[in-house]
Write an enzyme that holds these catalytic residues in place. Structure first.
Site, PDB file in Angstrom:
ATOM      1  CG  ASP A  62      -1.234 -21.761 -11.828  1.00 32.89           C
ATOM      2  OD1 ASP A  62      -1.444 -22.955 -11.507  1.00 32.89           O
ATOM      3  OD2 ASP A  62      -2.045 -21.076 -12.463  1.00 32.89           O
ATOM      4  CE  LYS A 112       2.711  -7.800  -6.650  1.00 33.23           C
ATOM      5  NZ  LYS A 112       2.544  -6.665  -7.549  1.00 33.23           N
ATOM      6  CG  LEU A 113       3.774 -15.357 -13.376  1.00 33.31           C
ATOM      7  CD1 LEU A 113       4.705 -16.205 -14.252  1.00 33.31           C
ATOM      8  CD2 LEU A 113       2.469 -15.096 -14.109  1.00 33.31           C
ATOM      9  NE  ARG A 173      -0.822   5.823  -5.187  1.00 31.96           N
ATOM     10  CZ  ARG A 173      -1.297   5.141  -4.155  1.00 31.96           C
ATOM     11  NH1 ARG A 173      -2.526   5.374  -3.735  1.00 31.96           N
ATOM     12  NH2 ARG A 173      -0.566   4.234  -3.541  1.00 31.96           N
ATOM     13  N   PRO A 233       4.046 -25.453 -10.785  1.00 30.00           N
ATOM     14  CG  PRO A 233       5.724 -26.503  -9.530  1.00 30.00           C
ATOM     15  CD  PRO A 233       4.233 -26.398  -9.645  1.00 30.00           C
ATOM     16  CB  THR A 264       3.501  -3.812   1.583  1.00 24.70           C
ATOM     17  OG1 THR A 264       2.978  -3.519   0.291  1.00 24.70           O
ATOM     18  CG2 THR A 264       5.006  -3.907   1.505  1.00 24.70           C
ATOM     19  CG  ASP A 317       4.347  -6.186 -10.346  1.00 23.95           C
ATOM     20  OD1 ASP A 317       4.677  -7.316  -9.922  1.00 23.95           O
ATOM     21  OD2 ASP A 317       3.857  -5.292  -9.623  1.00 23.95           O
ATOM     22  CE  LYS A 368       4.361  -1.657 -10.255  1.00 25.87           C
ATOM     23  NZ  LYS A 368       3.250  -2.590 -10.125  1.00 25.87           N
ATOM     24  NE  ARG A 425       3.154   7.663  -1.451  1.00 21.48           N
ATOM     25  CZ  ARG A 425       3.114   6.711  -2.390  1.00 21.48           C
ATOM     26  NH1 ARG A 425       4.137   6.530  -3.181  1.00 21.48           N
ATOM     27  NH2 ARG A 425       2.043   5.968  -2.543  1.00 21.48           N
ATOM     28  CG  ASP A 428      -0.056   1.486 -10.620  1.00 24.37           C
ATOM     29  OD1 ASP A 428       0.106   0.352 -11.117  1.00 24.37           O
ATOM     30  OD2 ASP A 428       0.546   1.860  -9.605  1.00 24.37           O
TER      31      ASP A 428
HETATM   32  O1  C5P Z   1       1.509   4.956  -6.363  1.00 24.45           O
HETATM   33  P1  C5P Z   1       2.559   4.181  -5.626  1.00 24.45           P
HETATM   34  O2  C5P Z   1       3.908   4.848  -5.645  1.00 24.45           O
HETATM   35  O3  C5P Z   1       2.115   3.772  -4.240  1.00 24.45           O
HETATM   36  O4  C5P Z   1       2.705   2.840  -6.494  1.00 24.45           O
HETATM   37  C1  C5P Z   1       3.407   1.744  -6.036  1.00 24.45           C
HETATM   38  C2  C5P Z   1       3.338   0.626  -7.025  1.00 24.45           C
HETATM   39  O5  C5P Z   1       4.043  -0.477  -6.471  1.00 24.45           O
HETATM   40  C3  C5P Z   1       1.942   0.105  -7.343  1.00 24.45           C
HETATM   41  O6  C5P Z   1       1.941  -0.304  -8.720  1.00 24.45           O
HETATM   42  C4  C5P Z   1       1.767  -1.079  -6.451  1.00 24.45           C
HETATM   43  O7  C5P Z   1       0.918  -2.058  -6.991  1.00 24.45           O
HETATM   44  C5  C5P Z   1       3.196  -1.616  -6.403  1.00 24.45           C
HETATM   45  N1  C5P Z   1       3.516  -2.453  -5.238  1.00 24.45           N
HETATM   46  C6  C5P Z   1       3.362  -2.008  -3.923  1.00 24.45           C
HETATM   47  N2  C5P Z   1       3.669  -2.835  -2.878  1.00 24.45           N
HETATM   48  C7  C5P Z   1       4.142  -4.069  -3.110  1.00 24.45           C
HETATM   49  C8  C5P Z   1       4.308  -4.514  -4.423  1.00 24.45           C
HETATM   50  C9  C5P Z   1       3.999  -3.663  -5.469  1.00 24.45           C
HETATM   51  O8  C5P Z   1       2.960  -0.879  -3.700  1.00 24.45           O
HETATM   52  N3  C5P Z   1       4.486  -4.847  -2.097  1.00 24.45           N
END
Ligand code: C5P
Length: 258
Positions: free
Chosen positions: A79, A76-77, A226, A81, A129, A74, A46, A194, A24
């Site tokens: 649109d 996330k398409l 992170r 088909p 989420t 990643d 990713k 985490r 990221d």
């Molecule tokens: O920094 P962190 O560990 O929160 O990063 C999580 C990664 O997962 C980010 O790239 C975020 O866009 C991705 N992601 C997410 N929740 C989702 C789908 C993808 O946090 N439902």
């Protein structure tokens, strides 16, 4: 590379293989620092929209040139088909390991993605989420889904499986349910990870899981950004997370006994 569980995306021979490090980062230059540092030490990188828009396919090529670490593209398409099918063919040309498509409303879109992906694993994004029950109600969904978002996640995960997707991206709290209903071979990619002792300042993730818990619940891949990016020593953080994954695998209660 040893392939376990008979799954072609599951190159899990080392404890660090389930770790997908989220790049990221805003630019090719910023991402390169982490790719050089962690190439061969995590399972995949990713690449999301931010980095892909700035750096394009060149970032995928750079990761491939650095070594064996695969790419989870990643994008996330979502649109019609025909457009998803055409985009998916171009993604397949890039030689990435996995990519994402929204489960959306129309199974034809998921089917088009799965049919055009070649060797790439297509993962359905069930319900983001960041979406809450009240958001769903406001968008016109039935109260049964707004009251229990997990029901919509389940319904969409079933649609992804029926369409031929390799698995879904879901929160740690949903992995058990998905594995129980759709089987171990249907893969689960889990963000919101985490380590217990790693606090993120102003964290926006709501439903978090430790690496060990996610693995015990049956997650196949952990998307981690992170906690690794902000660590004083990212390599050491990867080693610690890998040790936690190894320990979780050695203890019962993992998804395979669901
Ligand atoms: O920094 P962190 O560990 O929160 O990063 C999580 C990664 O997962 C980010 O790239 C975020 O866009 C991705 N992601 C997410 N929740 C989702 C789908 C993808 O946090 N439902």
């Amino acid at each position: 590379m040893k392939i376990s569980s008979g799954n072609r995306y599951q190159k899990i021979s080392r404890p660090a293989d389930p770790i997908i490090f989220a790049l990221d980062l805003p630019s090719f230059e910023a991402a390169r620092t982490y790719i050089d540092l962690l190439s061969g030490r995590v399972g995949m990188f990713k690449v999301g929209l931010e980095l892909f828009i700035q750096a394009g396919p060149g970032i995928v090529q750079y990761i491939h040139e650095r070594g064996e670490t695969g790419v989870f593209l990643d994008l996330k398409l979502h649109d019609i088909p025909a457009t998803v099918s055409r985009a998916m063919k171009r993604i397949a040309d890039l030689g990435v390991v996995m990519t994402t498509v929204h489960c959306g409303e129309n199974p034809a879109m998921l089917e088009a993605a799965a049919a055009a992906c070649g060797q790439v694993g297509v993962f359905g994004v069930t319900v983001l989420t960041s979406v809450s029950g009240p958001n769903l109600l406001q968008a016109g969904f039935k109260a049964e889904y707004a009251d229990q978002v997990e029901r919509l996640v389940q319904k969409r995960a079933e649609a992804a499986k029926d369409a031929g997707c390799a698995g879904v991206v879901c929160s740690g709290s949903e992995v058990k349910m998905i594995k129980k209903r759709l089987g171990r071979q249907f893969l689960a990619v889990t963000p919101g990870i985490r380590p217990a002792d790693k606090t993120i300042v102003d964290d926006d993730q709501q439903r978090i899981t430790t690496p060990g818990q996610a693995i015990r619940d049956g997650a196949d891949y952990l998307v981690i950004g992170r906690p690794i990016q902000h660590a004083d020593d990212p390599r050491e953080m990867v080693r610690r997370i890998a040790a936690e994954i190894e320990s979780a695998r050695m203890h019962p209660g993992r998804g395979q006994d669901l």
